[in-house]
Scaffold this active site. Structure first.
Site, PDB file in Angstrom:
ATOM      1  N   GLU A  10       2.899   8.634   8.676  1.00 48.93           N
ATOM      2  CA  GLU A  10       3.473   8.075   9.912  1.00 48.93           C
ATOM      3  C   GLU A  10       4.994   8.282  10.009  1.00 48.93           C
ATOM      4  O   GLU A  10       5.552   8.321  11.098  1.00 48.93           O
ATOM      5  CB  GLU A  10       3.146   6.586  10.029  1.00 48.93           C
TER       6      GLU A  10
ATOM      7  N   GLN B  88      -6.498   1.018   6.210  1.00 46.89           N
ATOM      8  CA  GLN B  88      -5.966   1.299   4.877  1.00 46.89           C
ATOM      9  C   GLN B  88      -5.529   0.034   4.148  1.00 46.89           C
ATOM     10  O   GLN B  88      -5.307   0.042   2.947  1.00 46.89           O
ATOM     11  CB  GLN B  88      -4.770   2.262   4.976  1.00 46.89           C
ATOM     12  N   ARG B  89      -5.344  -1.036   4.883  1.00 44.73           N
ATOM     13  CA  ARG B  89      -4.912  -2.288   4.241  1.00 44.73           C
ATOM     14  C   ARG B  89      -6.089  -3.214   3.934  1.00 44.73           C
ATOM     15  O   ARG B  89      -5.906  -4.244   3.277  1.00 44.73           O
ATOM     16  CB  ARG B  89      -3.918  -3.015   5.152  1.00 44.73           C
TER      17      ARG B  89
ATOM     18  N   ARG C 180     -12.622  22.987  14.701  1.00 48.77           N
ATOM     19  CA  ARG C 180     -11.458  22.274  15.255  1.00 48.77           C
ATOM     20  C   ARG C 180     -10.343  22.080  14.242  1.00 48.77           C
ATOM     21  O   ARG C 180     -10.563  22.155  13.030  1.00 48.77           O
ATOM     22  CB  ARG C 180     -11.896  20.867  15.683  1.00 48.77           C
TER      23      ARG C 180
ATOM     24  N   ARG D 172       5.117   4.137   5.792  1.00 48.03           N
ATOM     25  CA  ARG D 172       6.515   4.005   6.245  1.00 48.03           C
ATOM     26  C   ARG D 172       7.296   5.306   5.965  1.00 48.03           C
ATOM     27  O   ARG D 172       6.826   6.365   6.316  1.00 48.03           O
ATOM     28  CB  ARG D 172       7.194   2.788   5.601  1.00 48.03           C
TER      29      ARG D 172
ATOM     30  N   ILE E 130       0.846  -1.203   0.000  1.00 46.83           N
ATOM     31  CA  ILE E 130       0.000   0.000   0.000  1.00 46.83           C
ATOM     32  C   ILE E 130       0.878   1.250   0.000  1.00 46.83           C
ATOM     33  O   ILE E 130       0.439   2.315  -0.376  1.00 46.83           O
ATOM     34  CB  ILE E 130      -0.971   0.033   1.203  1.00 46.83           C
ATOM     35  N   ASP E 131       2.146   1.111   0.443  1.00 45.80           N
ATOM     36  CA  ASP E 131       3.017   2.284   0.598  1.00 45.80           C
ATOM     37  C   ASP E 131       3.513   2.849  -0.736  1.00 45.80           C
ATOM     38  O   ASP E 131       3.996   3.971  -0.781  1.00 45.80           O
ATOM     39  CB  ASP E 131       4.252   1.922   1.440  1.00 45.80           C
TER      40      ASP E 131
HETATM   41  O1  F6P Z   1       4.147  -1.721   4.626  1.00 43.93           O
HETATM   42  C1  F6P Z   1       2.772  -1.695   4.853  1.00 43.93           C
HETATM   43  C2  F6P Z   1       2.468  -1.160   6.225  1.00 43.93           C
HETATM   44  O2  F6P Z   1       1.063  -1.109   6.362  1.00 43.93           O
HETATM   45  C3  F6P Z   1       3.097   0.200   6.541  1.00 43.93           C
HETATM   46  O3  F6P Z   1       2.417   1.270   5.934  1.00 43.93           O
HETATM   47  C4  F6P Z   1       3.049   0.189   8.044  1.00 43.93           C
HETATM   48  O4  F6P Z   1       4.053   1.005   8.587  1.00 43.93           O
HETATM   49  C5  F6P Z   1       3.306  -1.255   8.376  1.00 43.93           C
HETATM   50  O5  F6P Z   1       2.981  -2.017   7.229  1.00 43.93           O
HETATM   51  C6  F6P Z   1       2.509  -1.771   9.545  1.00 43.93           C
HETATM   52  O6  F6P Z   1       2.927  -3.063   9.806  1.00 43.93           O
HETATM   53  P1  F6P Z   1       2.170  -4.068  10.782  1.00 43.93           P
HETATM   54  O7  F6P Z   1       1.071  -4.716   9.981  1.00 43.93           O
HETATM   55  O8  F6P Z   1       3.222  -5.020  11.177  1.00 43.93           O
HETATM   56  O9  F6P Z   1       1.603  -3.260  11.909  1.00 43.93           O
END
Ligand code: F6P
Length: 365
Positions: A236, A290-291, A176, A185, A140-141
């Site tokens: 993040e 988001q995933r 607000r 990432r 997704i990144d």
């Molecule tokens: O690489 C995909 C991702 O969703 C990143 O955007 C995020 O930092 C990380 O994986 C989160 O990983 P986990 O599923 O181990 O919490």
């Protein structure tokens, strides 16, 4: 006849099932067999965890989220954590066991669907063990080099955009500042794309260190214009000029390194903004939403095209390569090129210019 094994590794992304569907259907059409390795390499470590993939098994999975094979972002076969009798955790190289099982099963190709971690492991198998490997770029990144786009990104951006859209009305009702933290990432692709599309006032990405005073000025300018609320999207991995990245914990990564897990910058920004602007401020983290869910049409099509192209590459013995989107077409690129470094948002890119030109503050000036 070819016998292919497919695995899905790393964090899941919408579109994984569409790749599996496409690999299975394109292979069956050639009279080949396909097996799925559960949870990354587990099926190649324990052959009980291998499943024969038939047309029945993949029926109707294209539109579904997740992966029917399961995935993991732990357990690098070259450095697998194993507990000894004294209870100590040691790292063991079990790659030869995987190669023995691969040969015993008569596999002619491994299609590894993954992000940089999984593809780095796949590349090592190709180079060090001679495994015929083809990579499919997932994350997704969208931070993989050598492909214009990975599948999963478009869906994540759609989900984040929808969430930002919804924040406008509540932020407006209460005058607000709302800070929303998105994934990505160390790259700002999700934040930038969803922030622009969702009408954010401020977008903070890892590629551009930000300054709280600049953000407070944007909030004040909004107020002068009669806009009493502000939406801030923060990736993040973003960080302030004066501080480092914010992490929530340390974890062992897919390739066996201790890695810090990003998280918490949204609340950090909210606290600083509250302090410096005096505005009522709230933060939220979109996280794994988001995933999840069904892939967008774009991601489905891209994933189906990647899967079919990977099978064509298998037919042409194009190993140690990754299927890639280049100028809208499918191309084979060396796996080594894809994993060399993580793809960042170029500061002179059209998206960055668009954001600035439509009045979005990127935290630097
Ligand atoms: O690489 C995909 C991702 O969703 C990143 O955007 C995020 O930092 C990380 O994986 C989160 O990983 P986990 O599923 O181990 O919490």
């Amino acid at each position: 006849m070819n016998r292919i094994v497919i695995s899905t590794g790393g964090g899941d992304a919408p579109g994984l099932n569409a790749v599996i569907y496409s690999v299975v259907k394109s292979s069956l059409a050639r009279g080949w067999e396909v097996y799925g390795s559960k949870s990354g390499y587990r099926g190649l470590i324990e052959p009980d965890e291998l499943i024969r993939l038939t047309a029945d098994q993949v029926r109707d999975i294209t539109s579904t989220g997740g992966t029917i094979l399961g995935s993991t972002n732990k357990g690098n076969p070259f450095a697998m954590p194993v507990e000894n009798e004294a209870g100590e955790i040691l790292l063991r190289d079990i790659s030869d066991r995987i190669m023995t099982n691969f040969t015993r099963m008569g596999f002619s190709c491994h299609i590894a669907v993954g992000g940089d971690g999984s593809l780095e492991i796949a590349h090592r198998f190709a180079v060090e063990k001679g495994m015929p490997v083809i990579g499919v770029p997932k994350t997704i990144d969208n931070d993989l080099e050598a492909t214009q786009m990975t599948f999963g990104f478009d869906t994540a951006v759609s989900t984040a955009t929808e969430a930002i859209d919804k924040l406008h009305s509540t932020a407006k009702s209460h005058d607000r500042v709302m800070v929303v933290e998105v994934m990505g990432r160390d790259s700002g692709w999700i934040a930038l794309s969803s922030g622009i599309s969702g009408g954010a006032d401020v977008i903070l990405i890892p590629e551009i260190p930000f300054n709280i005073k600049t953000i407070s000025r944007k909030i004040a300018d909004n107020e002068l214009d009669g806009k009493l609320y502000t939406i801030i999207v923060v990736a993040e991995g973003a960080s302030a000029e004066e501080s480092g990245k914010i992490h929530k914990k340390t974890e062992q990564s897919e390739i066996g390194r201790q890695e810090l897990l990003l998280g918490g910058i949204g609340e950090w920004v909210a606290a600083k903004v509250r302090e410096s602007s005096g505005k009522d401020t709230r933060s939220l983290v979109l996280g794994h939403l988001q995933r999840g869910g069904s892939p967008t049409t774009f991601d489905r099509l891209l994933a189906l095209r990647f899967g079919a192209a990977a099978v064509r590459m298998a037919e042409n013995s194009q190993f140690d390569q990754m299927v890639s989107l280049v100028n809208g077409e499918m191309e084979a690129v060396p796996l080594a090129d894809a994993i060399r470094e993580r793809k960042k948002v170029p500061l002179n890119s059209d998206k960055v210019m668009t954001a600035r030109e439509i009045g979005i503050c990127l935290g630097d000036y």
